[in-house]
Scaffold this motif. Structure first.
Motif, mmCIF file in Angstrom:
data_model
loop_
_atom_site.group_PDB
_atom_site.id
_atom_site.type_symbol
_atom_site.label_atom_id
_atom_site.label_comp_id
_atom_site.label_asym_id
_atom_site.label_seq_id
_atom_site.Cartn_x
_atom_site.Cartn_y
_atom_site.Cartn_z
ATOM 1 N N ALA A 141 -22.280 8.374 16.990
ATOM 2 C CA ALA A 141 -22.773 9.672 16.519
ATOM 3 C C ALA A 141 -22.179 10.820 17.321
ATOM 4 O O ALA A 141 -21.798 11.859 16.754
ATOM 5 C CB ALA A 141 -24.297 9.703 16.596
ATOM 6 N N THR A 142 -22.081 10.651 18.629
ATOM 7 C CA THR A 142 -21.548 11.715 19.494
ATOM 8 C C THR A 142 -20.071 11.952 19.219
ATOM 9 O O THR A 142 -19.614 13.100 19.123
ATOM 10 C CB THR A 142 -21.764 11.355 20.976
ATOM 11 O OG1 THR A 142 -23.152 11.137 21.213
ATOM 12 C CG2 THR A 142 -21.280 12.472 21.883
ATOM 13 N N SER B 149 -21.917 2.137 20.888
ATOM 14 C CA SER B 149 -23.343 2.146 20.576
ATOM 15 C C SER B 149 -23.612 3.135 19.454
ATOM 16 O O SER B 149 -22.754 3.934 19.068
ATOM 17 C CB SER B 149 -24.142 2.549 21.816
ATOM 18 O OG SER B 149 -23.802 3.878 22.200
ATOM 19 N N GLN B 150 -24.832 3.104 18.946
ATOM 20 C CA GLN B 150 -25.224 4.059 17.913
ATOM 21 C C GLN B 150 -25.034 5.489 18.410
ATOM 22 O O GLN B 150 -24.507 6.344 17.686
ATOM 23 C CB GLN B 150 -26.683 3.814 17.517
ATOM 24 C CG GLN B 150 -27.169 4.665 16.352
ATOM 25 C CD GLN B 150 -28.602 4.336 15.969
ATOM 26 O OE1 GLN B 150 -29.425 3.983 16.806
ATOM 27 N NE2 GLN B 150 -28.924 4.433 14.684
ATOM 28 N N ALA B 151 -25.406 5.750 19.660
ATOM 29 C CA ALA B 151 -25.264 7.092 20.230
ATOM 30 C C ALA B 151 -23.799 7.474 20.414
ATOM 31 O O ALA B 151 -23.416 8.623 20.168
ATOM 32 C CB ALA B 151 -26.002 7.163 21.566
ATOM 33 N N GLU C 269 -27.130 -4.142 21.707
ATOM 34 C CA GLU C 269 -27.961 -3.191 20.970
ATOM 35 C C GLU C 269 -28.244 -3.704 19.559
ATOM 36 O O GLU C 269 -29.370 -3.616 19.066
ATOM 37 C CB GLU C 269 -27.254 -1.832 20.892
ATOM 38 C CG GLU C 269 -28.004 -0.775 20.097
ATOM 39 C CD GLU C 269 -27.223 0.516 19.958
ATOM 40 O OE1 GLU C 269 -27.673 1.541 20.472
ATOM 41 O OE2 GLU C 269 -26.131 0.483 19.323
#
Length: 274
Positions: free
Chosen positions: A44-45, A39-41, A79
Motif C-alpha cells: 500500500a505504501t 507486506s500489506q502495508a 502475515e
C-alpha cells in the motif's frame, strides 16, 4: 517504593524511504529484518508513493532499491499464513493481497516515467516480479533471482506474469518449475536485468541510468513507454497500426519539432515536455 515509569517503545523506522536525487525519486524498501518482504502495508505504501510521483513534474525518473542483504523475498508469508484462522481460511485476505500487489506492479508499468530497479541481493517470488515490472534493472554481482514458490507448494503465478514478459519461455519455465536461483550474470543473459555491476555500486548505477533517460523529453518518454507496453500485447498488424498512430501524434508534438530542428541545426534541443 518508587515505581519506574514504563519505557515508551521506540518508534519503528518507516518501511519505505524516499529520497530525491536531482530529478530522480529513490524509493528504498526498508524492512531488512523481514528481507523486505511485501507486506500489506509495504504494498500500500509503495503504491501510494507511485501515485504521488505520477503527477509530480519535478520527478523525471524512479529508482526502486532496498536496504539490507535482500532486495525482496516476495510476499510476507508469515502475515498471510496467520490468516488461516479466518472463518474462510484466509481466502478473502489472500485475494485482496494478490490483487493489491498486482495493482501496485501495474502502477510501476503504467507510471509515465522510467523505473529502474537497483538489486543488491536476492530478489525472489514477488521480489523478482518487481524487478521484472520495472522498465530497467541494474544488478549487483552478488544479486540472485528466483521464483521458488513451487518449493513450498505455491506456484509463482503472479510473478510469472511479469517474468514471462521479460525472459524467453523456456528460461521462465525453468525458473518457475525448479525454483532454483539464477545468478546476476545469468539474469542479464536471459534479459531479466540490463547490467551487472560490482557489489555496492548498483544504486548509483541505477540512478545514473535513470538520469540519462531524464535528459530526454518527458513527453516523449511518457508517450513511448505507454506505446511500448501496449503494442507488446497486440498482433503484428495491430501493433504497426497503433505505432504509426502514436508516431504521427508524436511528430505533431512541440518537442519533436524542436528535437528534429536541433538535430538539423546541430545544436542541443530545449525541451518543454510537450
Amino acid at each position: 517504593m518508587s515505581v519506574q515509569a514504563a519505557r515508551a517503545p521506540s518508534p519503528q523506522p518507516p518501511i519505505l524511504l524516499r529520497e530525491t536525487v536531482g530529478s530522480i525519486a529513490v524509493l528504498t524498501l526498508n524492512r531488512p529484518a523481514a528481507r523486505n518482504s511485501l507486506s500489506q502495508a509495504m504494498i500500500a505504501t509503495l503504491h501510494a508513493e507511485l501515485n504521488e510521483i505520477r503527477d509530480d513534474k519535478a520527478i523525471r525518473g524512479v529508482v526502486i532499491a532496498a536496504n539490507g542483504p535482500a532486495f525482496s523475498a516476495g510476499h510476507d508469508i508469515k502475515e498471510m499464513n496467520a490468516r488461516r484462522t479466518d472463518p474462510d481460511r484466509g481466502r478473502a485476505f489472500f485475494a485482496e493481497m494478490m490483487n493489491a500487489c498486482s495493482a501496485m506492479m501495474q502502477a510501476i508499468v503504467h507510471l509515465p516515467k522510467p523505473t529502474v530497479a537497483a538489486v543488491q541481493g536476492i530478489a525472489t517470488a514477488a521480489g523478482c516480479q518487481m524487478v521484472a515490472s520495472c522498465d530497467l534493472a541494474i544488478a549487483s554481482q552478488d544479486a540472485t533471482f528466483a521464483t521458488p514458490g513451487v518449493d513450498i507448494g505455491l506456484f509463482c503465478s503472479t510473478p510469472m506474469v511479469a517474468l514471462t514478459r521479460n525472459v524467453p519461455r523456456k528460461q521462465a519455465m525453468e525458473m518457475l518449475l525448479t525454483g532454483e536461483p539464477v545468478t546476476a550474470d545469468r539474469a542479464r543473459e536471459i534479459g531479466l536485468v540490463n547490467r551487472v555491476v560490482p557489489a555496492g555500486t548498483e544504486r548509483d548505477a541505477a540512478i545514473a541510468l535513470a538520469e540519462k533517460v531524464a535528459l530526454k523529453s518527458a513527453y516523449t518518454v511518457k508517450l513511448g513507454k505507454e506505446a511500448f507496453y501496449r503494442q507488446a500485447e497486440m498482433s503484428l498488424a495491430d501493433a504497426y497500426r497503433y505505432a504509426a498512430e502514436v508516431m504521427t501524434e508524436n511528430m505533431m508534438a512541440r518537442d519533436a519539432e524542436e528535437g528534429i530542428g536541433a538535430f538539423i541545426e546541430k545544436r542541443a534541443p530545449t525541451w518543454r515536455d510537450e
